[in-house]
Design a protein around this motif. Structure first.
Motif: not given
Length: 259
Positions: A72-73, A116, A229-230, A232-234, A236-237
């Protein structure tokens, strides 16, 4: 002179064609997905394990989850098999970009890496032979208990030892713990319940019971380098997958039930 001019034009056209091909290849390259290296310990079914004895492919719940989120990223995932006790160091040294290995975000680990949100919760299980006579934690008194090196269960065994005196032995891999029990060198082992149940189904001479000694420590999360920064991205998904039911489908696929 005319032949030279034609030859010159031919060379110019050839250079143009090669340049165009180079441009096309360059554009194709920029479209390729970036790759993230996932560190895991492939001895932990159904979270992660080697598919067959004749294949090196690592499959499992954690692998599917990693590929789903990374996809997704805009990333591809390369899975790297490492002993569980070496995963944090591999993350800190840059050998891997993240760790997905049924890892519990303890306070000690949080000092070295970021985590996470929790993606799965479980309990400890005490695995023994059916004829061991071990049915409660108190029955472990004076017994030899195996744990995976570097795991949350190793810490839980040390906590248990303060209440019920036991001899703690560690091994790098879960199958090693199972073999030590079967060989009679360990009286029991502390293993995460989801993983333990899989081994008990295959090894008919083994049994087990769950332990709620440290319920506040239950739960698995994805580990990242500090300040990545991964994270926050992980997250979110991962939250999207929880909300839209994708995570639940993966849980049903690999564990046969819901949380």
């Amino acid at each position: 002179m005319k032949k030279r001019f034609i030859l010159f034009l031919s060379i110019i056209m050839l250079v143009g064609i090669l340049a165009a091909c180079g441009t096309n290849n360059k554009n194709a390259g920029t479209k390729d997905k970036k790759v993230l290296v996932m560190g895991t310990s492939a001895d932990y079914p159904p979270f992660e394990y080697i598919k067959t004895k004749t294949s090196d492919e690592i499959i499992g719940f954690d692998v599917d989850l990693a590929k789903a989120i990374a996809g997704k990223l805009g990333y591809k995932v390369q899975v790297k098999d490492i002993d569980f006790s070496g995963l944090i160091q591999a993350l800190k040294s840059g050998q891997v970009d993240f760790v997905l290995a049924g890892m519990t975000p303890t306070e000690k680990r949080k000092k070295s890496v970021d985590f996470s949100d929790i993606y799965y919760t479980a309990q400890d299980m005490i695995v023994t032979k059916k004829d061991s006579g071990i049915k409660t934690l108190d029955d472990l008194k004076g017994k030899t208990v195996g744990v995976q090196l570097g795991s949350i269960q190793e810490g839980n065994a040390k906590d248990l030892n303060k209440k019920v005196p036991i001899k703690i032995e560690n091994r790098n891999r879960i199958p090693d713990l199972i073999q030590e029990i079967k060989a009679g060198r360990f009286d029991a082992a502390i293993i995460e319940d989801t993983v333990a149940k899989g081994f008990i189904q295959k090894e008919t001479d083994l049994t087990g019971f769950t332990s709620n000694a440290n319920p506040e420590q239950a739960g698995s999360a994805i580990a990242f380098p500090k300040n990545s920064d991964l994270t926050a991205k992980f997250n979110k998904e991962l939250q999207k997958m929880k909300d839209n039911g994708e995570l639940k489908k993966l849980i049903v696929k690999w564990f046969g039930g819901e949380q």
